[in-house]
Scaffold this motif. Structure first.
Motif, short mmCIF file in Angstrom:
data_model
loop_
_atom_site.label_atom_id
_atom_site.label_comp_id
_atom_site.label_asym_id
_atom_site.label_seq_id
_atom_site.Cartn_x
_atom_site.Cartn_y
_atom_site.Cartn_z
N SER A 188 0.83 -1.21 0.00
CA SER A 188 0.00 0.00 0.00
C SER A 188 0.86 1.25 0.00
O SER A 188 0.53 2.26 -0.64
CB SER A 188 -0.93 0.00 1.21
OG SER A 188 -0.18 -0.10 2.41
N VAL A 192 0.91 4.14 -2.85
CA VAL A 192 0.83 5.59 -2.59
C VAL A 192 2.00 6.31 -3.25
O VAL A 192 1.84 7.38 -3.85
CB VAL A 192 0.83 5.86 -1.06
CG1 VAL A 192 0.96 7.35 -0.78
CG2 VAL A 192 -0.45 5.32 -0.44
N LEU A 209 -7.66 6.78 -0.29
CA LEU A 209 -7.44 6.21 1.03
C LEU A 209 -7.99 4.79 1.16
O LEU A 209 -8.00 4.23 2.26
CB LEU A 209 -8.09 7.10 2.10
CG LEU A 209 -7.52 8.52 2.25
CD1 LEU A 209 -8.38 9.32 3.20
CD2 LEU A 209 -6.09 8.47 2.75
N VAL A 212 -5.11 2.28 2.03
CA VAL A 212 -4.06 2.81 2.89
C VAL A 212 -4.29 2.33 4.32
O VAL A 212 -5.40 2.43 4.85
CB VAL A 212 -4.06 4.35 2.83
CG1 VAL A 212 -3.04 4.91 3.81
CG2 VAL A 212 -3.75 4.81 1.42
N VAL A 220 -1.33 10.53 4.39
CA VAL A 220 -1.92 10.70 3.06
C VAL A 220 -2.93 11.84 3.08
O VAL A 220 -3.01 12.64 2.13
CB VAL A 220 -2.58 9.39 2.60
CG1 VAL A 220 -3.24 9.57 1.24
CG2 VAL A 220 -1.53 8.28 2.52
#
Length: 467
Positions: A188, A192, A209, A212, A220
């Protein structure tokens, strides 16, 4: 990975830190398990063997006279932990019989029960001793049983190692599973990172999101807030440039018209020279306004529109024709040569912006009476457009900055805005074109001037058709 001077080493990668501490904890747990097993089983072995020593001693002391012990050898006493039985006189001064006579160095202990004795400093010198209670008669012989302490320690250690063996065997598998889990959890973060890397100044979108982890979500979210502020700043900048350029367009056009009307009324001599300088300044200001509007449109957010297929040969001929007026004004000989006819799918206006700015730049830097050539041909099987002039070229110290906005090469002729190459590169990158600048002395092995090469998209986006 690096460590700060004077501080304990610590991996900088989050995944490396997790693996490092998990491995450390697992190894420490295995070591503690082995140590606890050694201590616990050592007590168990110690108590069990003590009880056996008591039973052996009682079995010999229960007969009158005590029965003679069976003989042993040193191998049995040390390697197998056999009990050494001693029969002493009632006063404890004379060893009447012993299952292993060399152990006579351990005397009868003064007190009944368990005790420890040593025969020297070597490994097998420590002994566990049990001395039986005296018999009912004063002259009754005494019984004493001994066992080597090193045998007890070895047995407890062997048991602890056997208990820790499954942990040692499963540790690599556990570490592999931990590595896979940590790697899966870090995907993850890599997603990102890819989302952040895909951002540019024209497409600043919030990061998702959905995948995440909760621990990374605040980071984030903070980054999304930063992107929102950056988008707002870019939008404010674009609006300011567009509004200022639009507001300046009308008055500058009116000033240009008034200057044209005044030309017939300007007397000859110094006044005419000053009037020409004023007219050149107004023309430059009008050109700068148009460049600013073009730049703000190039910076507009959103993905590029594919557009219709555009014949690059026809587009270049049109650009050369439109700029022939500027070439005639500077007495520059401009020519076009095309050996192929590629097609690019993109808005024609933006492609025109690329080539118009490159050709305009070449015409401005070419000396009066110079030559500008526009060539459409293949290099290494790929279609390219070369715009060549015979001007002064670009110093090596400045060639890396010529695409910066408002940057002008020192000593450049007046009239430029420093935006043409920036606009050309922005429009080119939006549609997969690439602009390369180099001095002709380096590219062709001689001569002066600059070569601007535009690499067109590869087929099938830009099929090559022989002309």
């Amino acid at each position: 990975m690096s460590a700060m001077p004077g501080r304990w080493w610590r991996p900088r990668s989050l995944r490396s830190q997790l693996l490092f501490w998990l491995i450390t904890l697992h190894v420490a747990a295995a070591a503690l398990t082995a140590w606890f097993t050694f201590v616990a089983y050592g007590d168990l072995v110690h108590n069990a063997l003590d009880e056996q020593m008591r039973l052996v001693a009682d079995s010999h002391a229960g007969t009158d006279p005590p029965r003679a012990p069976r003989p042993l050898d040193g191998e049995a006493a040390f390697a197998r932990g056999a009990f050494v039985v001693q029969i002493w006189s009632a006063d404890g001064r004379t060893l009447l019989s012993s299952s292993w006579p060399p152990l006579a160095a351990v005397p009868l202990q003064p007190r009944p029960g368990f005790s420890d004795a040593s025969t020297g400093a070597h490994t097998h010198s420590r002994w566990r001793v049990f001395t039986a209670e005296p018999g009912p008669r004063a002259d009754q012989p005494r019984v004493q049983v001994l066992q080597n302490e090193d045998y007890r320690r070895r047995r407890a250690l062997r048991r602890a190692l056997l208990e820790g063996l499954p942990i040692a065997l499963l540790l690599p598998l556990a570490l592999l599973i931990l590595w896979l889990i940590v790697s899966a959890a870090s995907r993850s973060l890599r997603a990102v990172a890819r989302d952040v890397a895909s951002q540019d100044e024209r497409s600043l979108t919030d990061l998702s999101l959905a995948r995440v982890p909760d621990e990374i979500a605040p980071l984030v979210q903070a980054f999304n807030h930063l992107l929102s502020r950056v988008r707002s700043a870019f939008a404010t900048q674009r609006r300011f440039v567009q509004d200022a350029a639009h507001e300046l367009r009308t008055p500058m056009a009116a000033i240009g018209l008034q200057i044209e009307n005044l030309r017939a009324h300007v007397p000859a001599g110094e006044a005419t020279e000053r009037f020409n300088q004023l007219e050149a300044g107004v023309t430059r200001a009008q050109h700068l306004i148009e460049q600013l509007l073009s730049l703000s449109r190039q910076d507009a957010p959103g993905r590029p529109v594919p557009g219709e297929p555009v014949d690059i040969e026809a587009l270049l001929r049109e650009s050369v024709s439109q700029l022939m007026v500027l070439a005639d004004a500077r007495r520059v000989d401009i020519g076009f040569e095309g050996s192929i006819a590629p097609v690019v799918r993109a808005p024609a206006a933006e492609l025109r912006s690329v080539f118009d700015n490159l050709i305009d730049n070449a015409l401005r830097y070419a000396p009066e009476g110079g030559v500008v050539d526009v060539r459409l041909h293949e290099v290494g099987g790929h279609a390219v457009v070369d715009v060549l002039d015979d001007g002064p070229g670009i110093p090596d110290s400045s060639i890396g900055r010529v695409f910066d906005r408002f940057f002008r090469v020192p000593g450049a002729p007046a009239g430029g805005s420093g935006l043409g190459l920036a606009i050309a590169r922005t429009a080119a990158e939006r549609h997969g074109l690439r602009i390369e600048l180099c001095n002709r002395a380096e590219a062709e092995g001689g001569g002066s001037g600059l070569m601007a090469r535009v690499h067109l998209p590869s087929p099938p986006t830009a099929p090559l058709i022989a002309s």
